[in-house]
Write an enzyme that holds these catalytic residues in place. Structure first.
Site, PDB file in Angstrom:
ATOM      1  CG  ASP A   1      -8.848   3.506   8.347  1.00 49.59           C
ATOM      2  OD1 ASP A   1      -8.674   2.571   7.628  1.00 49.59           O
ATOM      3  OD2 ASP A   1      -8.863   4.815   7.667  1.00 49.59           O
ATOM      4  N   GLY A   2     -10.051   0.106   9.755  1.00 44.49           N
ATOM      5  CA  GLY A   2     -11.156  -0.506   9.510  1.00 44.49           C
ATOM      6  C   GLY A   2     -11.549  -0.542   7.995  1.00 44.49           C
TER       7      GLY A   2
ATOM      8  CG  HIS B   1       5.565   2.715   0.265  1.00 40.49           C
ATOM      9  ND1 HIS B   1       6.018   3.848  -0.567  1.00 40.49           N
ATOM     10  CD2 HIS B   1       4.153   2.471   0.167  1.00 40.49           C
ATOM     11  CE1 HIS B   1       4.856   4.618  -0.797  1.00 40.49           C
ATOM     12  NE2 HIS B   1       3.718   3.758  -0.222  1.00 40.49           N
TER      13      HIS B   1
ATOM     14  CG  HIS C   1       2.180  -3.950   8.899  1.00 32.80           C
ATOM     15  ND1 HIS C   1       2.504  -3.036  10.012  1.00 32.80           N
ATOM     16  CD2 HIS C   1       3.219  -4.971   9.266  1.00 32.80           C
ATOM     17  CE1 HIS C   1       3.676  -3.419  10.552  1.00 32.80           C
ATOM     18  NE2 HIS C   1       3.818  -4.695   9.948  1.00 32.80           N
TER      19      HIS C   1
ATOM     20  CG  ASP D   1      -7.132  -2.536   7.640  1.00 30.85           C
ATOM     21  OD1 ASP D   1      -7.154  -3.411   8.457  1.00 30.85           O
ATOM     22  OD2 ASP D   1      -7.755  -1.508   7.347  1.00 30.85           O
TER      23      ASP D   1
ATOM     24  CG  ASP E   1       2.716  -0.115  12.612  1.00 34.47           C
ATOM     25  OD1 ASP E   1       1.772   0.672  13.274  1.00 34.47           O
ATOM     26  OD2 ASP E   1       2.739  -0.572  11.280  1.00 34.47           O
TER      27      ASP E   1
ATOM     28  CB  CYS F   1      -1.163   3.428   0.222  1.00 34.38           C
ATOM     29  SG  CYS F   1       0.702   3.288   1.141  1.00 34.38           S
TER      30      CYS F   1
ATOM     31  CG  HIS G   1       1.177   1.034   7.002  1.00 40.59           C
ATOM     32  ND1 HIS G   1       0.352   1.503   7.833  1.00 40.59           N
ATOM     33  CD2 HIS G   1       1.855  -0.098   7.685  1.00 40.59           C
ATOM     34  CE1 HIS G   1       0.428   0.541   9.222  1.00 40.59           C
ATOM     35  NE2 HIS G   1       1.350  -0.220   8.995  1.00 40.59           N
TER      36      HIS G   1
ATOM     37  CG  MET H   1       5.657   3.409  -6.822  1.00 37.12           C
ATOM     38  SD  MET H   1       5.046   2.256  -5.491  1.00 37.12           S
ATOM     39  CE  MET H   1       5.329   3.220  -3.872  1.00 37.12           C
TER      40      MET H   1
ATOM     41  CG  HIS I   1       2.281   7.587  -2.146  1.00 33.84           C
ATOM     42  ND1 HIS I   1       1.621   8.006  -1.069  1.00 33.84           N
ATOM     43  CD2 HIS I   1       2.440   6.427  -2.039  1.00 33.84           C
ATOM     44  CE1 HIS I   1       1.541   6.941  -0.497  1.00 33.84           C
ATOM     45  NE2 HIS I   1       1.817   6.019  -1.030  1.00 33.84           N
TER      46      HIS I   1
ATOM     47  CG  HIS J   1       1.406   1.067  -3.454  1.00 34.19           C
ATOM     48  ND1 HIS J   1       1.119   2.431  -4.197  1.00 34.19           N
ATOM     49  CD2 HIS J   1       1.641   1.672  -2.172  1.00 34.19           C
ATOM     50  CE1 HIS J   1       1.128   3.329  -3.432  1.00 34.19           C
ATOM     51  NE2 HIS J   1       1.260   3.165  -1.997  1.00 34.19           N
ATOM     52  CD  GLU J   2       1.610  -0.344   0.880  1.00 34.87           C
ATOM     53  OE1 GLU J   2       2.754   0.009   1.278  1.00 34.87           O
ATOM     54  OE2 GLU J   2       0.541   0.368   0.642  1.00 34.87           O
TER      55      GLU J   2
END
Length: 313
Positions: free
Chosen positions: A227-228, A273, A245, A247, A222, A129, A235, A287, A279, A269-270
């Protein structure tokens, strides 16, 4: 004479076809499109770590500047630390970086030696994450206190949470979003509802939803670019922001498929948050920041303890 004329005509037509499209007789396996499909596997953005095995204080090595960026992003070193102003972005392994590596090793229960040993590199190389494990303004000495903490779960700095009057949260996706994420988030939200005072419901109006879920790519505005494939998976933001979001460059499925990431697990998980959880060092908890491919995780006791401690129910 007629057969000879027809034969000559056929040869002329074939010659014209070859001149107009010289690749027309190539097989599909040799076509440019097929060649592109065979080369879609891109290297992980974490590959730079492989060259850093054995790096320690006092050494200079290509990739250390990227390591500093990694540890700064995830909250292990302060980018504005004025004690080492000349080594914040270079490839020199300085005191501040050694302290950050020790902090990372302590948080994840690795051997605390300040050296980029094989276990530390292997841990950092895993997909995870993108939310920092700590606030970037934390004390550099926090790692000394981590082992004394009674619990594993953490919260965002300042412990932001949804107000007491807000226990029904709506979620939505932008128009045209991939459909398999709908069922994944439905199940993930139900799992959190079973252990918390929150209730979740889908609404079609994306702009009006409390939780806005979307797939994004690279720099998406944001302040936290992806990073691909193979690095940061997703995140989300602390309450009451509500943005979540994924990826879009990763391989996503709703289920368990080797080499692919489970939409439900990462969504679970997200959403933690989104509710205010940070975490945890507990590897069995959802988490925990590192999320493997080809698996599905559910809430652990540490996750449940964390949400209860945050909202006092």
């Amino acid at each position: 004479m007629e057969p000879k004329f027809l034969h000559l005509l056929s040869c002329i037509i074939l010659l014209l076809l070859l001149l107009l499209n010289p690749f027309s007789l190539f097989t599909h396996a040799n076509s440019p499109h097929h060649h592109h499909q065979l080369n879609t596997q891109k290297p992980s953005p974490m590959n730079f770590l492989k060259t850093l095995i054995g790096a320690r204080k006092g050494t200079t090595s290509k990739g250390i500047s990227q390591l500093k960026k990694y540890l700064s992003h995830f909250g292990y070193m302060n980018r504005n630390n004025n004690t080492t102003p000349t080594h914040q972005t270079d490839d020199f392994f300085d005191d501040n970086l050694e302290l950050a590596v020790k902090s990372y090793q302590t948080f994840f229960k690795l051997a605390v030696n300040g050296i980029m040993d094989a276990n530390t590199v292997a841990k950092m190389s895993r997909p995870r994450c993108g939310v920092p494990d700590f606030g970037l303004n934390r004390s550099d000495q926090l790692y000394l206190r981590i082992p004394t903490l009674a619990s594993h779960y953490t919260f965002f700095p300042g412990e932001p949470k949804w107000p007491a009057t807000k226990r029904s949260l709506t979620y939505s996706f932008p128009p045209g979003e991939r459909s398999d994420v709908n069922q994944a988030i439905l199940h993930a939200s139900q799992i959190w509802a079973n252990v918390s005072p929150f209730r979740f419901s889908y609404i079609p109006n994306y702009d009006q939803a409390d939780i806005k879920i979307s797939f994004q790519y690279r720099d998406h505005g944001d302040g936290f670019p992806f990073d691909g494939p193979g690095g940061i998976l997703a995140h989300a933001f602390a309450p009451t922001d509500g943005r979540l979001h994924y990826d879009g460059d990763e391989r996503w499925v709703d289920g368990v498929t080797p080499g692919a990431f489970d939409l439900q697990t990462v969504g679970l998980h997200e959403l933690g948050h989104v509710l205010g959880l940070g975490h945890t060092t507990d590897g069995g908890a959802v988490m925990n920041p590192y999320i493997g491919a080809g698996i599905r995780k559910f809430l652990g006791q540490d996750d449940i303890n964390g949400i209860k401690a945050l909202y006092h129910f």
